[in-house]
Design an enzyme around this catalytic site. Structure first.
Site, PDB file in Angstrom:
ATOM      1  CG  ASP A  87      42.982  34.261  41.134  1.00 57.93           C
ATOM      2  OD1 ASP A  87      44.508  34.106  40.994  1.00 57.93           O
ATOM      3  OD2 ASP A  87      42.449  34.529  42.000  1.00 57.93           O
ATOM      4  CG  ASP A 134      48.610  34.877  42.269  1.00 57.21           C
ATOM      5  OD1 ASP A 134      48.493  36.169  42.329  1.00 57.21           O
ATOM      6  OD2 ASP A 134      48.541  33.965  43.281  1.00 57.21           O
ATOM      7  CD  GLU A 135      44.607  38.704  41.679  1.00 57.58           C
ATOM      8  OE1 GLU A 135      43.620  38.910  41.322  1.00 57.58           O
ATOM      9  OE2 GLU A 135      45.033  39.204  42.699  1.00 57.58           O
TER      10      GLU A 135
END
Lengths: 428, 364
Positions: A16, A110-111
């Site tokens: 993350d 973003d993850e």
């Protein structure tokens, strides 16, 4: 003997990025480093997409209305989002992941989940891989990330939360960066957590569980399954019960099948008449059709979403006889749905989505024959494919529907362009 | 008012008339009911939604003339649930009792006075053989649209043609035309547009009788078969000019046996998910059917056929194609085509009275 863990246990990483959008912005604005920085919709209807840890000290959170954030932290620097840039950087991060394993499942920009079970002999244990990913992301992209290492996706995601930096009113503390949940320590890690940490425990479920005296995951695990099911329902109960015992066998899926493509826009000021809305519909359909063609699919079902000024939201769907991937056909199918709604209370948001994918085909009709336009749909298909080619070569804004041209030139809809709310209208 | 009759007969009558009653309780809640009227030993049962009316009479053992309106769905469910044997229905004050064997129901009726007065048609009638008319309905009604957005296309056109009756329906993707020779039902330039829904109900009724009596008015049409009468409001508006849609010449003609073709379509269709078209490859003495669904698989089947024309591949919605082939009543059918984008015509070999035209699907 080979390492038994390779076959007995999966090793899943959840990576993350830390304050991703803000961190990407700081790369080009290093002067803002260490200051409260917020990325998101700048308009009065905007929402926060990301906040730096310094801004989080003041209680600013993502998904919070921008106006609330301004009140909590008036000296924060507000930046508009640059979705295209974040997508590019996200692809760079993804590139690093794939040097460790081909099994990468992106959840958002973003993850991502990584299944590194097959690479343990080559790259070392899960935590080693996690640290190497962190180091490379920092060295190559000057970005920080937190990594959870666990035997399944669910625990890996919880572990990455535990690895995050912590923002308190006093200051920002570095996180551990990498947290591993070993198979033998699963319950030791999981059970003390508050029950809200479980995926699927929202406010409603939480209230029901609290009535049963459940506070922590351990409390939940000690309930018997029938009691849990009678309180929250069969499917949900079974799901929660399994999670409470750390059980999750979902695989890391590289290609999660795309089920629908859609775009929606919140208007800076409410729209009240059909003509205005139709122009917005054409813009949205242009973007939806371009993405359908980009994925090489055609859709049978088209859905219109309308949110009124009072936040009442309706959706209307239509299934067409053929399967379409042109904005011309999407507008033709959705326009009657739009005309059937009454925009007089004010329309705040309009959305178009396409689903029910199949291969391109077009059921010809006798109307087409009577009106001598049997070839029209095909010609539109060719025209829009030409638009794709032009955009590929000269940029997306090189060409667009005439109705998307306003006082400020061509306004196209693109992915993430205003996922955090519209910008303030500018007045000449 | 009180009557006795066999459960089977009453259940059948209630469900037939009930198909015209509305399911919704809209502006006129009484329309969700059935009107029962007893005169001597004749019970008449009426259901209507004001567009479609079905009325039938039944021989019963009557005791005291009178009338009542019963909730349609409830009454039908009650009677159907009873064991075989006699049913007794009696109106007692504000309640209607329905009894059979040792079961006893008591039901609140709807307002008899609110039930609309329906007029009896006075226009002159013509008589047709029920079986022939039923077969024509079977062949044509399937092509009518069910999309209320274009009301005209939900109707079936009845018109005079060459001294006989012609029926036409289209949903804009296919078109069915059937001629019934020698039955001059309409005046030379008379044409009416009958709702497809009414005609598909009529199709269920015609099996029961030998003769069908038809009365066509300006605003409604009435059909009588045996003891059942169906009336429907006509659709107003101009039916599309279908004649110009029917191609005058077809360079390519395929002849193939009907039953094997239907079976082949059924098999291939398993792989034609949703609206996936089925491709017909015509050339030589074979017809090849293929269906391809991306990420799922494909199916293909070859059939013996005779073909005159240039090699051609054309794609159809398998439902529409099968429906047209099935509608033909002969052992073999012909498929006439011009090219992959123009309407194709399905006909039964030896049956010139029926034509099914369908538009192809354009595939890349």
């Amino acid at each position: 003997m080979t390492d038994h863990r390779v076959s007995d246990h999966r090793v899943i990483l959840h990576v993350d990025m830390d304050a991703f959008y803000v961190s990407v912005e700081l790369r080009r604005r290093p002067d803002l480093s260490g200051q409260p920085v917020v990325v998101g919709g700048t308009g009065s209807r905007g929402v926060i997409a990301a906040a730096s840890y310094e801004a989080r000290r003041y209680g600013v959170r993502s998904a919070m209305p921008s106006t609330t954030a301004r009140r909590l932290c008036p000296h924060a620097v507000f930046l508009p989002g640059d979705h295209a840039l974040y997508a590019t950087v996200s692809a760079d991060v993804h590139e690093i992941f794939t040097t460790f394993t081909p099994l990468v499942e992106p959840l958002s920009l973003d993850e991502a989940f990584l299944d590194v079970s097959g690479g343990l002999r080559l790259h070392g244990p899960g935590t080693t891989i996690a640290h190497r990913i962190r180091d490379r992301v920092w060295e190559e992209l000057q970005l920080r990330c937190s990594v959870g290492v666990a035997p399944n996706k669910f625990l890996a995601k919880l572990a990455s939360v535990a690895a995050k930096p912590i923002a308190t009113a006093e200051g920002v503390r570095d996180g551990q960066g990498v947290v591993e949940v070993l198979p033998e320590n699963e319950l030791l890690f999981l059970h003390p957590l508050p029950v809200q940490a479980l995926w699927g425990v929202g406010p409603a479920t939480l209230q029901r569980l609290q009535r049963l005296g459940v506070r922590t995951v351990a409390d939940l695990a000690e309930l018997d399954e029938p009691t849990l099911i009678s309180s929250v329902g069969a499917a949900h109960g079974r799901h929660l019960y399994r999670l409470a015992w750390g059980l999750d066998d979902r695989p890391v899926e590289v290609d999660r099948e795309m089920k629908s493509v859609g775009h929606e826009e919140t208007f800076a000021t409410d729209r009240h008449d059909h003509a205005e809305l139709l122009r917005e519909l054409v813009r949205l359909s242009d973007a939806v059709a371009a993405r359908l063609r980009g994925h090489g699919v055609a859709a049978r079902t088209l859905t219109l979403k309308v949110r009124f000024a009072g936040f009442e939201t309706i959706t209307r769907s239509v299934t067409v006889a053929g399967a379409t991937s042109t904005s011309h056909a999407i507008v033709a199918a959705v326009e009657p749905l739009l005309v059937a709604i009454d925009p007089s209370p004010g329309v705040r948001l309009l959305g178009v989505s396409a689903s029910n994918f199949t291969t391109q085909s077009q059921q010809l009709s006798l109307d087409d024959l009577l009106e001598d336009r049997l070839d029209d749909h095909h010609q539109w298909q060719l025209a829009e494919e030409t638009i794709d080619a032009i955009r590929k070569r000269f940029g997306t804004a090189a060409i667009g529907p005439a109705s998307a041209v306003g006082e400020r030139g061509l306004r196209l809809v693109h992915r993430g362009a205003q996922q955090w709310g519209p910008d303030e209208p500018t007045h000449a | 008012m009180k009557f006795r009759c066999e459960r089977e007969a009453l259940a059948e009558a209630l469900s037939t008339a009930g198909r015209a009653a509305t399911g919704r309780t809209g502006a006129l809640p009484v329309l969700s009911g059935l009107r029962l009227e007893l005169v001597g030993d004749r019970l008449s049962i009426t259901g209507t939604d004001l567009d479609l009316t079905i009325q039938l009479t039944l021989a019963v053992g009557g005791e005291g003339d009178g009338g009542v309106v019963l909730p349609a769905r409830l009454a039908a469910d009650i009677v159907r649930s009873m064991g075989a044997g006699k049913i007794e229905v009696a109106v007692e004050g504000d309640e209607v009792s329905i009894g059979g064997g040792r079961s006893q129901f008591s039901v609140r009726p709807l307002s008899f006075d609110d039930y609309p007065k329906l007029s009896t048609p006075t226009t002159s009638s013509v008589t047709l053989p029920a079986a022939a008319f039923g077969e024509a309905l079977r062949q044509v009604v399937r092509a009518a649209s069910t999309d209320e957005a274009r009301p005209i296309l939900t109707g079936v056109l009845l018109t005079a043609e060459n001294g006989g009756l012609r029926m036409v329906a289209t949903d804009s993707y296919r078109l069915a035309v059937r001629d019934i020779a020698e039955h001059q039902v309409l005046g030379a330039d008379q044409k009416v547009l009958v709702p497809g829904r009414a005609l598909s109900e009529l199709q269920r009724l015609v099996g029961a009788g030998e003769e069908l009596t038809m009365r066509l008015g300006d605003r409604d049409a009435t059909f009588e078969v045996g003891d059942t009468r169906l009336s429907t409001r006509l659709i107003e508006g101009e039916f599309p000019n279908y004649r110009q849609l029917i191609p005058t010449s077809h360079p390519n003609t395929l002849t193939v046996e009907r039953e094997p073709l239907l079976e082949a379509i059924r098999r291939v269709k398993i792989l034609a998910k949703d609206a996936t078209p089925v491709r017909l490859q015509m050339g030589g003495d074979t017809l090849r059917l293929t269906a391809i669904t991306q990420d799922v698989g494909n199916a293909s089947e070859e059939l013996d056929a005779t073909y005159e024309g240039t090699d051609l591949t054309v794609a159809f919605n398998p439902e529409y194609f099968a429906s047209g082939v099935e509608a033909c009543s002969s052992d073999s059918i012909t498929l006439s085509t011009l090219d992959a984008l123009k309407p194709a015509v399905v006909r039964g070999v030896g049956n010139d009275d029926y034509l099914y035209l369908l538009m192809p699907v354009r595939v890349p």
